[in-house]
Design an enzyme around this catalytic site. Structure first.
Site, mmCIF file in Angstrom:
data_model
loop_
_atom_site.group_PDB
_atom_site.id
_atom_site.type_symbol
_atom_site.label_atom_id
_atom_site.label_comp_id
_atom_site.label_asym_id
_atom_site.label_seq_id
_atom_site.Cartn_x
_atom_site.Cartn_y
_atom_site.Cartn_z
ATOM 1 N N HIS A 1 43.456 44.334 42.330
ATOM 2 C CA HIS A 1 42.968 43.781 43.596
ATOM 3 C C HIS A 1 41.458 43.566 43.580
ATOM 4 C CE1 HIS A 1 42.326 43.993 48.117
ATOM 5 N NE2 HIS A 1 43.292 43.110 48.027
ATOM 6 N N ARG B 1 39.262 46.626 61.507
ATOM 7 C CA ARG B 1 39.903 45.484 62.150
ATOM 8 C C ARG B 1 41.371 45.743 62.503
ATOM 9 N NH1 ARG B 1 40.998 41.661 58.078
ATOM 10 N NH2 ARG B 1 43.179 42.256 58.247
#
Length: 731
Positions: free
Chosen positions: A451, A580
């Site tokens: 990632h 978030r």
């Protein structure tokens, strides 16, 4: 901002033993927290200050999010229940308990989506945009649609009889179809027919202006199939009908014995399309006999079934958002290209050689990242390029640059992550194209996803070699780079270059680094680096020194780190987190997390960059602070099952931008922010509190109007960026 709680509160908190709290009292449930995030996204669709089509966009996004949640998270829990797995969540719930709790919350969220759509439809109609629009059809529009159906829809759809002589048709994941209960006029026999709508057809048909005039009339494709069913079934009487939509289990689990990842994923993608049905959506007025047959044939033992009088598949509204009405959208924004690169006649390597540089997307153009690779491909002094690719999109200039570099004789290595969810098929395509151009394609680890976002270019200079690196917090994706806020860090720091080389060797050759000079990487030592820096802040607090942690990420779910943050709070460390999405940490719990605040920012751009800052014995913001950017969130998967990079920011200018602009602006935001209630798990929208200005502060607007420090070169002499200051009580 004080460094320790006031005495009365401290005495009250001390009476509570945090160790006696149950898991449910210590942590929020991961799945319920995710639904809370999507509620905040949906609330943007109801925000009256936003342009109408932007509100519609948020509604579509909330629909897409819910679909993915069902196909991955709910499907995973249902699979655990079927298999008898009793693994407990962080808050000590079984999969069955979680499914029960999620079901009610999910239905409530779906109802709120339909309510938001009903709220938007008349407002759009006032602006001449009609969705479904069947009540707006005059004779000319009806005739045009009828001919359109004959010419463009009827040739590609196939009615299929549902009876013992025919196998039940396969309904693909996200597939929409219609069932018809028919009577043959000739002999009175009964028949049920299914019509599946091919995914290649548009979800909505827009009646052209020469027919509809100044109004934009959209009719959903499934409504046209129902409307003109008489053309499909001549000689039959239509007794009833109904439209349905199917969602299937779409997760892909990699089997340990899968030696050939490419072959495995090609077959796994096919299996995903045929995964078990996890949800069936149907019209409220669905024909009863046809509905009973559909339920029976789809084998819905573990599936959720929802009826709605509204629209199925709200994600499809994205097509309507593309209507050419700039007056109903956010004003267009053009990102800035770094002045310092232009001062070097567009030479990205000369600009980086002069000084490290960070680019803040989407306010600053992602094109500079592409130019970094394009110039490397064409530069005769470049000898090698190494690149990680997690998501690259369908139209990728990054892929083109790597292919060109290989064709120009460079040594090019691309780490392509096949396990990037829902991008597996596209990544297989890119892997094939790269290999045909001579790129050495590596698929990385079977058990771990790669990632980390890294580019590494080795260039011959002055009789030796210099390594230039790009470290990103987001993907090399042409679409998301325009709407995700991310950081791109360019450096020629030799230590970071050596670490990047070791990281690539770890991925390509499984050679675990014996020593890293600057980087921390997961799953080796990234979590330990974060824990050590939290421990250092605890030590500062216990010595009576300033102790502060500021973090910005997308999700926080990992128990060890959450517990260490609780320990820090109890020691008096002030912790402010901008998260978030999912947050399993409970802020503000007396005796446990009194000194932790969690906020979420939802707005025009999707907050995506990860920043981790530690006061290092000084009040934040400070030049002495430890600042990192990263590709990793604080989740089990990022810390234990992915290859990630945590990059320390040493350069003074870059340090200043990341900490005192990007991170501080997020902390100061009052117009797009939600505060997490640690007791209930609810988020409350922040009403304009004093931040940078008396009327509130919008961090997205700030960066659109005040581009960042790094990369501005001589432009700073004429255009000074307003300095952000931390006011007491603002964070």
């Amino acid at each position: 901002m004080s460094t320790a709680p006031d005495t009365p509160e401290a005495e009250q908190s001390a009476a509570i033993d945090p160790e006696q709290l149950s898991p449910e009292e210590r942590y929020f449930n991961r799945e319920m927290s995710w639904l809370s995030f999507n509620e905040r996204v949906l609330e943007e669709a109801r925000r009256a200050s936003y342009p109408l089509l932007e509100r519609m966009r948020f509604l579509s996004i909330s629909g897409s999010n819910l679909d993915e949640f069902m196909m991955i998270r709910v499907a995973g829990l249902a699979g655990q229940v079927r298999s008898g797995v009793a693994e407990m969540s962080l808050d000590a719930r079984t999969p069955k308990q979680q499914l029960a709790a999620l079901s009610a919350r999910f239905r409530e969220l779906e109802e709120r989506q339909q309510a938001a759509l009903l709220e938007l439809l008349p407002l759009l109609a006032e602006q001449g945009i009609h969705i479904k629009g069947e009540d707006r059809l005059d004779e000319a529009s009806d005739a045009w649609l009828r001919q359109y159906f004959l010419d463009h829809i009827m040739p590609v759809i196939t009615p299929q009889a549902i009876d013992p002589a025919h196998p039940f048709p396969f309904v693909a994941n996200l597939g929409i179809g219609a069932l018809f209960n028919l009577t043959r006029n000739e002999d009175g026999s009964q028949l049920v027919e299914m019509v599946l709508i091919p995914s290649a057809l548009p979800r909505f048909v827009r009646i052209p202006e020469e027919v509809a005039g100044d109004e934009a009339i959209y009719v959903a494709i499934e409504r046209l199939v129902v409307r003109f069913a008489d053309l499909l079934f001549p000689g039959f009487t239509i007794n009833g009908d109904g439209v349905f939509r199917v969602l299937r289990d779409s997760d892909i689990e990699v089997e340990e014995e899968a030696e050939d990842l490419v072959r495995y994923f090609r077959s796994a993608i096919q299996r995903r399309r045929r995964g078990q049905v996890i949800m069936l959506e149907i019209d409220e007025g669905f024909d009863a006999e046809a509905e009973e047959l559909l339920r029976d044939k789809l084998e819905l033992e573990q599936a959720s079934i929802t009826k709605t009088s509204g629209m199925l598949g709200i994600v499809g509204l994205a097509e309507v958002v593309e209507e050419d009405r700039p007056d109903l959208k956010f004003p267009p924004f053009s990102p800035r290209y770094p002045e310092r690169v232009m001062e070097h006649d567009g030479d990205v390597f000369a600009a980086i050689h002069e000084k490290d540089m960070v680019i803040h997307h989407p306010y600053e153009s992602f094109e500079v990242v592409v130019d970094f690779l394009r110039q490397a491909a064409a530069d005769p002094n470049v000898v090698s390029i190494k690149q990680s690719l997690y998501r690259a999109g369908q139209q990728s200039s990054v892929i083109n640059a790597l292919c060109e570099a290989a064709e120009n004789g460079k040594s090019v290595t691309a780490v392509v992550e096949l396990k990037a969810r829902f991008d597996e098929e596209q990544n297989l395509k890119w892997a094939g194209e790269l290999e045909r151009s001579g790129v050495q394609v590596i698929y990385g680890f079977i058990d771990w996803k790669t990632h980390a976002k890294i580019s590494m270019v080795v260039r011959q200079e002055d009789g030796g070699y210099r390594t230039y690196c790009h470290f990103g917090t987001g993907n090399y994706h042409p679409v998301t780079t325009k709407i995700y806020t991310d950081l791109s860090y360019f450096t020629a720091d030799p230590a970071l270059g050596r670490d990047a080389a070791k990281l690539f060797n770890f991925i390509t050759g499984y050679v675990e680094p014996d020593r890293l000079e600057r980087l921390a990487i997961s799953p080796l030592n990234l979590r330990d680096r974060l824990l050590a820096d939290i421990e250092a802040e605890i030590a500062f607090a216990r010595k009576g020194k300033p102790a502060t942690i500021w973090w910005k990420m997308n999700q926080i779910t990992e128990k060890t780190v959450i517990d260490k943050l609780y320990e820090a709070s109890q020691a008096g460390v002030q912790v402010v987190i901008v998260c978030r999405g999912i947050c399993c940490l409970r802020p503000g719990v007396p005796g446990l997390s009194d000194n932790i605040t969690v906020k979420s920012i939802i707005g025009r751009f999707l907050e995506h960059g990860r920043i981790y800052a530690f006061g290092n014995g000084q009040p934040l913001p400070s030049d002495k602070a430890k600042v990192y950017i990263s590709s990793a969130d604080v989740m089990d998967r990022n810390l234990y099952r992915r290859v990630e990079a945590l990059v320390p920011i040493i350069n003074d200018t870059v340090h200043d931008q990341v900490l005192e602009q990007v991170l501080l602006a997020n902390l100061l935001d009052t117009e797009q922010s939600w505060l997490l209630d640690g007791e209930t798990g609810d988020y409350e929208r922040v009403e304009s509190e004093p931040g940078l200005e008396e009327d509130g502060f919008n961090c997205h607007e700030y960066f659109m109007t005040n581009p960042s420090l790094s990369g501005r070169g001589d432009a700073l002499k004429e255009d000074r960026i307003p300095k952000l200051t931390l006011r007491k009580g603002a964070v």
